[in-house]
Motif scaffolding. Structure first.
Motif, mmCIF file in Angstrom:
data_model
loop_
_atom_site.group_PDB
_atom_site.id
_atom_site.type_symbol
_atom_site.label_atom_id
_atom_site.label_comp_id
_atom_site.label_asym_id
_atom_site.label_seq_id
_atom_site.Cartn_x
_atom_site.Cartn_y
_atom_site.Cartn_z
ATOM 1 N N ILE A 90 35.851 58.711 53.867
ATOM 2 C CA ILE A 90 35.562 59.145 52.482
ATOM 3 C C ILE A 90 35.591 57.737 51.660
ATOM 4 N N ILE A 91 34.611 57.780 50.913
ATOM 5 C CA ILE A 91 34.732 56.512 50.084
ATOM 6 C C ILE A 91 35.051 57.189 48.465
ATOM 7 N N VAL A 92 36.199 56.809 47.810
ATOM 8 C CA VAL A 92 36.447 57.253 46.466
ATOM 9 C C VAL A 92 36.216 56.104 45.517
ATOM 10 N N LEU A 93 35.114 56.477 44.514
ATOM 11 C CA LEU A 93 35.028 55.757 43.363
ATOM 12 C C LEU A 93 35.675 56.103 42.101
ATOM 13 N N GLN A 94 36.276 55.139 41.243
ATOM 14 C CA GLN A 94 37.052 55.447 40.044
ATOM 15 C C GLN A 94 36.533 54.356 38.993
ATOM 16 N N ASP A 95 35.477 54.704 37.956
ATOM 17 C CA ASP A 95 35.134 53.838 36.973
ATOM 18 C C ASP A 95 34.378 52.632 37.710
ATOM 19 N N GLY A 96 33.630 53.019 38.668
ATOM 20 C CA GLY A 96 32.649 52.052 39.300
ATOM 21 C C GLY A 96 33.481 51.136 40.363
ATOM 22 N N VAL A 97 34.721 51.285 40.406
ATOM 23 C CA VAL A 97 35.574 50.365 41.472
ATOM 24 C C VAL A 97 36.075 51.374 42.668
ATOM 25 N N GLN A 98 35.712 50.812 43.772
ATOM 26 C CA GLN A 98 36.355 51.535 45.084
ATOM 27 C C GLN A 98 37.934 51.494 45.101
ATOM 28 N N ILE A 99 38.527 52.586 45.209
ATOM 29 C CA ILE A 99 40.065 52.512 45.250
ATOM 30 C C ILE A 99 40.239 52.967 46.956
ATOM 31 N N GLN A 100 41.393 52.280 47.219
ATOM 32 C CA GLN A 100 41.870 52.334 48.687
ATOM 33 C C GLN A 100 43.524 52.488 48.655
ATOM 34 N N GLY A 101 43.817 52.664 49.895
ATOM 35 C CA GLY A 101 45.200 52.528 50.116
ATOM 36 C C GLY A 101 45.956 53.836 49.609
ATOM 37 N N GLU A 102 47.098 53.666 49.169
ATOM 38 C CA GLU A 102 48.123 54.847 48.641
ATOM 39 C C GLU A 102 47.378 55.533 47.407
ATOM 40 N N GLN A 103 46.388 54.510 46.547
ATOM 41 C CA GLN A 103 45.850 55.208 45.319
ATOM 42 C C GLN A 103 44.861 56.321 45.946
ATOM 43 N N LYS A 104 44.308 55.723 47.011
ATOM 44 C CA LYS A 104 43.106 56.604 47.320
ATOM 45 C C LYS A 104 43.884 58.004 48.015
ATOM 46 N N GLN A 105 44.707 57.636 48.733
ATOM 47 C CA GLN A 105 45.438 59.068 49.392
ATOM 48 C C GLN A 105 45.755 59.913 48.471
ATOM 49 N N HIS A 106 46.455 59.389 47.438
ATOM 50 C CA HIS A 106 46.953 60.102 46.344
ATOM 51 C C HIS A 106 46.053 60.757 45.503
ATOM 52 N N TYR A 107 44.848 60.174 45.231
ATOM 53 C CA TYR A 107 43.660 60.878 44.659
ATOM 54 C C TYR A 107 43.205 62.049 45.385
ATOM 55 N N LEU A 108 43.081 61.962 46.779
ATOM 56 C CA LEU A 108 42.501 63.000 47.531
ATOM 57 C C LEU A 108 43.314 64.250 47.766
ATOM 58 N N GLU A 109 44.643 63.753 47.686
ATOM 59 C CA GLU A 109 45.679 64.909 47.806
ATOM 60 C C GLU A 109 45.760 65.776 46.517
ATOM 61 N N LYS A 110 45.689 65.150 45.329
ATOM 62 C CA LYS A 110 45.524 65.728 44.193
ATOM 63 C C LYS A 110 44.346 66.625 43.800
ATOM 64 N N GLY A 111 43.203 65.984 44.351
ATOM 65 C CA GLY A 111 41.932 66.347 44.108
ATOM 66 C C GLY A 111 41.684 67.897 44.974
ATOM 67 N N ASN A 112 42.491 67.692 46.166
ATOM 68 C CA ASN A 112 42.496 68.983 47.143
ATOM 69 C C ASN A 112 43.376 70.121 46.559
ATOM 70 N N GLN A 113 44.387 69.686 45.985
ATOM 71 C CA GLN A 113 45.200 70.639 45.126
ATOM 72 C C GLN A 113 44.583 71.246 43.976
ATOM 73 N N LEU A 114 44.042 70.446 43.238
ATOM 74 C CA LEU A 114 43.406 70.934 41.947
ATOM 75 C C LEU A 114 42.193 72.010 42.206
ATOM 76 N N TYR A 115 41.518 71.627 43.427
ATOM 77 C CA TYR A 115 40.036 72.038 43.767
ATOM 78 C C TYR A 115 40.659 73.658 44.262
ATOM 79 N N HIS A 116 41.828 73.777 44.962
ATOM 80 C CA HIS A 116 42.199 75.196 45.596
ATOM 81 C C HIS A 116 42.808 75.958 44.372
ATOM 82 N N GLN A 117 43.445 75.194 43.390
ATOM 83 C CA GLN A 117 43.988 76.051 42.353
ATOM 84 C C GLN A 117 42.847 76.410 41.329
ATOM 85 N N PHE A 118 42.040 75.565 41.123
ATOM 86 C CA PHE A 118 41.089 76.055 39.932
ATOM 87 C C PHE A 118 39.633 75.955 40.654
ATOM 88 N N GLY A 119 39.292 75.491 41.622
ATOM 89 C CA GLY A 119 37.809 75.636 42.030
ATOM 90 C C GLY A 119 37.409 76.936 42.564
#
Length: 551
Positions: free
Chosen positions: A522-551
């Motif tokens: 999985i590649i994560v982009l934020q404002d045209g920049v690739q994010i990695q490491g803990e920032q990326k893991q945090h984004y995926l976990e938060k996105g997963n939770q929000l998607y299950h909650q509102f998606g």
């Protein structure tokens, strides 16, 4: 094609005019014959009486109809052809647009009547001089309307798709853009004919034109130039008949042009002509990258040893700028052969721009860095890309309704992309087989996109992308416009076919749970920049939770 009552009346009136113009002169005497007394009233021998020098008014009226039909048709053909062809070229070609649009603007501001009188005074006012002058002066108005339509149409996804399989400019103009502007061309033809009839009559009335030719305008000129016309009742048969004839033709054309047609104006016959493609050059496939690439998050779903596979997509130091604004900042990654990589991020983060850049849909001047698909360099400093689109790699656009040309059948659009099959029978068999694989019947081949639902169109688009079994598939939110149930069915179908054919998939999606489930990386982009490491893991976990909650 179903005609309205007004259109039927218009066609009937115009048909009478055409019949009189074609066959009337064959059964009447010469309009120049002087064999009767002057200003005779209508009789059995002279149906509309005679004019001031003893010529038969009815014979002149019938021969004048042929002159009007001939001049009107020639002027209309020239003017309509120039409006359609120059409008298509100006709207589609950035290089020709300033020249053609500037020429149209110049002609629009010039006084047409003055130019016609000048040309007539220097050329003697012959019939063909009049035809050419009117034809060359009446095209700019509708040319600008057609140009405006083409400027909008050429940005549609189906035109971009036609460009991707290296369709030539002429092919795209004729098969993809011209059908859209046919209503404009039809209206232009009818209005030009009506204007040509009125202008020919007006100019002949002013004495411009061939004096040896009989026309309705010439009849009016002769009538108004004689004082006897209004002293006696001669005006009733010298002025009224040609004036009514001119009115008769213009009303008929107005009824034809202003009425609306219902039903499908496009034929269901498949057009199986192929566009020419740039010859494919042989190129050695590289099995690795000399420089280390930035790895994504390995989820180990279905390809345990993905790192040992050669790279299907290689991106090195890729940067995309539009003018002075940076859209994608330098990024490097690889997508291994046979793997599934998802590209996720917020709206506006640059995902679609990234996907389009990888597939070669972004202008060369906006791209810095290296992009390779299956060993083919996508950006080669102006040289043609050796990758065969729809064969080596395919692209599934976000909205299927914008991806298909709405005035071509599904079958026509399949045939355009098919390069592996040579005969018509092979193409049809392969297309039907691809549709069956996505649970669509063979009857879909003869349908137009508007006749399919959103889910069916998405399936047809997947079949279109898979018909040549490309090695690489880029899918830009292929289920974004569908309801949740159909979205999941289409999504599962796409993934299953990718795995079945051992293809490489680069998926752009907002569905983070689905991406986590099916992706190797999985590649994560934020404002045209690739994010990695803990920032990326945090984004995926938060996105997963929000998607299950509102998606």
């Amino acid at each position: 094609m179903k005609l309205t009552w007004s259109q039927r009346v218009g066609l009937l009136l115009f048909g009478i005019f055409v019949l009189v113009a074609l066959f009337g002169p064959l059964v009447t005497s010469s309009p120049f014959t002087i064999d009767a007394d002057r200003l005779l009233p209508p009789s059995k021998q002279y149906w509309l009486g005679t004019n001031a020098i003893g010529q038969d008014n009815f014979s002149q009226l019938v021969h004048g109809a042929r002159t009007t039909l001939y001049i009107g048709l020639m002027v209309t053909l020239i003017s309509t052809f120039l409006s359609a062809s120059l409008g298509l070229l100006a709207g589609y070609s950035k290089r020709l647009d300033p020249l053609l649009n500037g020429l149209a603007n110049m002609l629009l501001v010039l006084p047409s009547l003055l130019l016609i009188l000048i040309v007539a005074s220097f050329t003697g006012g012959g019939t063909w001089q009049l035809i050419l002058t009117l034809g060359l002066l009446t095209w700019p108005g509708y040319m600008k309307l057609i140009r405006a339509s083409v400027l909008s149409l050429k940005e549609r996804e189906f035109v971009r798709a036609a460009q991707l399989y290296n369709g030539k400019t002429g092919y795209i103009l004729v098969h993809h853009l011209l059908p859209f502007i046919r209503p404009l061309v039809r209206t232009k033809f009818i209005l030009s004919f009506r204007s040509a009839v009125a202008m020919e009559a007006s100019l002949s009335f002013l004495g411009v034109g061939n004096p040896s030719t009989v026309s309705w305008g010439k009849m009016l000129q002769d009538a108004f130039s004689r004082t006897q016309t209004f002293i006696t009742d001669a005006w009733l048969w010298m002025i009224v008949p040609p004036a009514v004839a001119i009115l008769f033709v213009t009303i008929a054309l107005a009824l034809i042009g202003e009425s609306k047609m219902t039903g499908n104006p496009f034929a269901a016959r498949l057009n199986r002509k192929e566009s020419r493609v740039v010859p494919e050059k042989e190129m050695e496939h590289k099995t690795g990258c000399e420089e280390p690439c930035v790895e994504g998050v390995s989820l180990g779903c279905h390809l345990a040893a993905a790192g040992e596979q050669p790279s299907a997509i290689v991106v090195r130091d890729l940067k995309v700028t539009y003018g002075v604004k940076s859209i994608i900042y330098p990024i490097s990654f690889e997508v291994k052969q046979g793997s599934i990589t998802s590209l996720v991020g917020e709206s506006g983060s640059g995902k679609t721009t990234m996907a389009r850049t990888i597939y070669g849909l972004v202008p060369d001047e906006s791209v810095d860095g290296t992009v390779m698909i299956d060993g083919h360099h996508i950006y080669m400093n102006g040289e043609p890309c050796t990758m065969q689109r729809w064969v080596d790699a395919a692209y599934i656009f976000q909205d299927p309704r914008n991806s298909f040309n709405p005035i071509m059948t599904i079958g026509q659009q399949f045939y355009e992309t098919m390069r592996l099959q040579t005969s018509k029978e092979q193409k049809q068999a392969a297309a039907v087989a691809a549709l069956v694989e996505v649970q669509l019947g063979a009857h879909v081949m003869s349908l137009y996109p508007h006749q399919l639902s959103g889910g069916m169109l998405s399936r047809a688009l997947i079949a279109l992308a898979l018909v040549n079994k490309p090695k690489v598939l880029i899918a830009d939110e292929p289920t974004g416009a569908l309801d949740p149930i159909v979205k999941r069915e289409v999504f599962d179908l796409l993934v299953s076919k990718v795995k079945e054919y051992h293809m490489t998939l680069l998926l752009i999606t907002h569905d983070i749970p689905a991406a986590l489930h099916i992706s190797d990386n999985i590649i994560v982009l934020q404002d045209g920049v690739q994010i990695q490491g803990e920032q990326k893991q945090h984004y995926l976990e938060k996105g997963n939770q929000l998607y299950h909650q509102f998606g």
